[in-house]
Design an enzyme around this catalytic site. Structure first.
Site, PDB file in Angstrom:
ATOM      1  N   ASP A  30       6.231   2.780   5.892  1.00  0.00           N
ATOM      2  CA  ASP A  30       4.979   2.041   6.052  1.00  0.00           C
ATOM      3  C   ASP A  30       3.928   2.707   5.161  1.00  0.00           C
ATOM      4  O   ASP A  30       3.327   3.707   5.556  1.00  0.00           O
ATOM      5  CB  ASP A  30       4.542   2.065   7.519  1.00  0.00           C
ATOM      6  CG  ASP A  30       3.243   1.334   7.769  1.00  0.00           C
ATOM      7  OD1 ASP A  30       2.781   0.625   6.862  1.00  0.00           O
ATOM      8  OD2 ASP A  30       2.682   1.474   8.872  1.00  0.00           O
ATOM      9  N   GLU A  58      -5.076   1.701   3.031  1.00  0.00           N
ATOM     10  CA  GLU A  58      -4.859   0.587   3.950  1.00  0.00           C
ATOM     11  C   GLU A  58      -4.936   1.046   5.394  1.00  0.00           C
ATOM     12  O   GLU A  58      -5.476   0.342   6.251  1.00  0.00           O
ATOM     13  CB  GLU A  58      -3.496  -0.062   3.661  1.00  0.00           C
ATOM     14  CG  GLU A  58      -3.249  -1.372   4.387  1.00  0.00           C
ATOM     15  CD  GLU A  58      -2.619  -1.225   5.769  1.00  0.00           C
ATOM     16  OE1 GLU A  58      -2.475  -2.244   6.469  1.00  0.00           O
ATOM     17  OE2 GLU A  58      -2.258  -0.083   6.151  1.00  0.00           O
ATOM     18  N   HIS A  96       5.286   4.573  12.214  1.00  0.00           N
ATOM     19  CA  HIS A  96       4.330   5.681  12.357  1.00  0.00           C
ATOM     20  C   HIS A  96       4.959   6.891  13.048  1.00  0.00           C
ATOM     21  O   HIS A  96       4.268   7.613  13.784  1.00  0.00           O
ATOM     22  CB  HIS A  96       3.066   5.231  13.088  1.00  0.00           C
ATOM     23  CG  HIS A  96       2.116   4.471  12.203  1.00  0.00           C
ATOM     24  ND1 HIS A  96       0.767   4.391  12.454  1.00  0.00           N
ATOM     25  CD2 HIS A  96       2.318   3.763  11.068  1.00  0.00           C
ATOM     26  CE1 HIS A  96       0.180   3.666  11.526  1.00  0.00           C
ATOM     27  NE2 HIS A  96       1.114   3.260  10.670  1.00  0.00           N
ATOM     28  N   HIS A 107       0.829  -1.215   0.000  1.00  0.00           N
ATOM     29  CA  HIS A 107       0.000   0.000   0.000  1.00  0.00           C
ATOM     30  C   HIS A 107       0.858   1.257   0.000  1.00  0.00           C
ATOM     31  O   HIS A 107       1.898   1.328   0.646  1.00  0.00           O
ATOM     32  CB  HIS A 107      -1.004  -0.007   1.153  1.00  0.00           C
ATOM     33  CG  HIS A 107      -0.437   0.172   2.534  1.00  0.00           C
ATOM     34  ND1 HIS A 107      -0.198   1.415   3.096  1.00  0.00           N
ATOM     35  CD2 HIS A 107      -0.093  -0.725   3.484  1.00  0.00           C
ATOM     36  CE1 HIS A 107       0.264   1.270   4.316  1.00  0.00           C
ATOM     37  NE2 HIS A 107       0.351  -0.026   4.581  1.00  0.00           N
TER      38      HIS A 107
END
Length: 356
Positions: A178, A212, A322, A66
């Site tokens: 990510d 996602e 994150h 993603h």
């Protein structure tokens, strides 16, 4: 890693792509894979690269990573021009105060900072508490609401200001690994497969999916569209080689020691063994973890799409997920590309992945 691939990775990481606002990153992905695959898109914003196999009845293999990242969305502008926001995806309120941000407005990027009361002016109890996201605000230097509204609109997205940088050796830092690391690997597998002298015994679909982080939405729709028989999701996972992560519950995995191959209910046993055996045959370092439930990745929705898909995960160990300072090892990306390419070349019969 070749220079052209590294430059693509950097550009992908620097392209803003909060969930629902992925177009800049998706355009880059599309442009990169167009020379070596048949490219299509859909209404959600997913991008598909296809390389046809040797015959019409070949099994369909889908790779997915993603492109969306966490971010912020503008919700309110007060009379003094301070901008309040909400999280897109899993944003940690501990780390946001004091960060630089880029607001992606209609007429270009507007730079700002997330303000923070000076420690000198804080009560003791305030120093020990976390300011909730809905009480935090962005300062773009506007004199008042009118000036701010001339620059940004309600609903604009924002991302943390973070640049790709080398640390030591192959270790690098940036925001958005990510899961732009996953999209990058999918693109590189397509590129390497396209250079083979012989056609595959499967039809290969490489997908950069969207949304996602807010519910596996692009993974759901892209799996429905492709109708794969076999699927490999390429994601990141928590590295446990940093001081403050518990290994007993999260596994013993480290950056630079190869991609991670999870096992569990989301993973087809035969496809897992094919990945593990191929890694051993090719001398590719891999690490293993157990995930007994749904994985929280696009592999989860891929597995249960239509009548079911033989699904596996290849994950890249990542520190500080994150945050604006995620860290990984480029060697793990190269190893993942090599492993998935080798596995795709071996897939011939979808019946090999039926468990009973």
């Amino acid at each position: 890693m070749r220079d052209e691939s590294l430059n693509f990775l950097k550009e992908l990481l620097h392209a803003p792509s909060p969930s629902g606002y992925e177009q800049p990153a998706q355009r880059l992905f599309k442009s990169y894979i167009e020379p070596f695959s048949t490219v299509t898109t859909d209404v959600m914003g997913n991008v598909y690269g296809r390389i046809d196999g040797i015959s019409a009845d070949c099994p369909r293999v889908m790779l997915v990573g993603h492109s969306d990242e966490i971010g912020l969305q503008i919700k309110y502008i007060d009379d003094k021009g301070f901008i309040y926001f909400a999280a897109i995806g899993g944003v940690d309120p501990h780390l946001t105060p004091g960060l630089r941000v880029n607001i992606h407005a209609k007429n270009g990027t507007v730079r700002g900072v997330i303000g923070k009361k000076p420690i000198h002016l804080m009560e003791t109890k305030d120093r020990e508490s976390v300011v909730k996201l809905d009480a935090q605000y962005i300062d773009i230097g506007a004199a008042d609401k009118q000036e701010a509204e001339g620059l940004v609109r309600i609903g604009d997205s924002a991302t943390f200001s973070s640049e790709f940088s080398f640390l030591q050796g192959n270790r690098v830092t940036a925001s958005g690994f990510d899961d732009k690391a996953g999209s990058f690997i999918v693109a590189e597998v397509l590129r390497q497969i396209s250079a083979l002298d012989e056609k595959l015994s499967c039809h290969l679909y490489g997908v950069s999916s969207v949304q996602e982080e807010i519910g596996l939405r692009g993974g759901t729709t892209s799996s429905y569209n492709v109708k794969p028989d076999i699927g490999i999701c390429v994601e990141v996972d928590f590295a446990t080689d940093q001081p403050d992560v518990e290994r007993k519950h999260n596994g013993d995995v480290a950056i630079g020691k190869g991609p991670i191959l999870p096992r569990g209910a989301n993973i087809n046993h035969a496809l897992f063994e094919l990945l593990a055996d191929t890694a051993a045959e090719e001398g590719i370092p891999v690490q293993f973890t157990g995930i007994p439930r749904a994985t929280g990745t696009d592999a989860n929705v891929m597995q249960i799409s239509r009548g079911g898909v033989a699904t596996a995960l290849v994950k890249i160990p990542l520190r500080y997920m994150h945050t604006p300072v995620e860290v990984l090892d480029l060697a793990d990306l190269d190893s993942a590309v090599k492993l998935i390419t080798a596995v795709v070349k071996k897939i011939r019969d979808k019946r090999a992945f039926i468990p009973v």
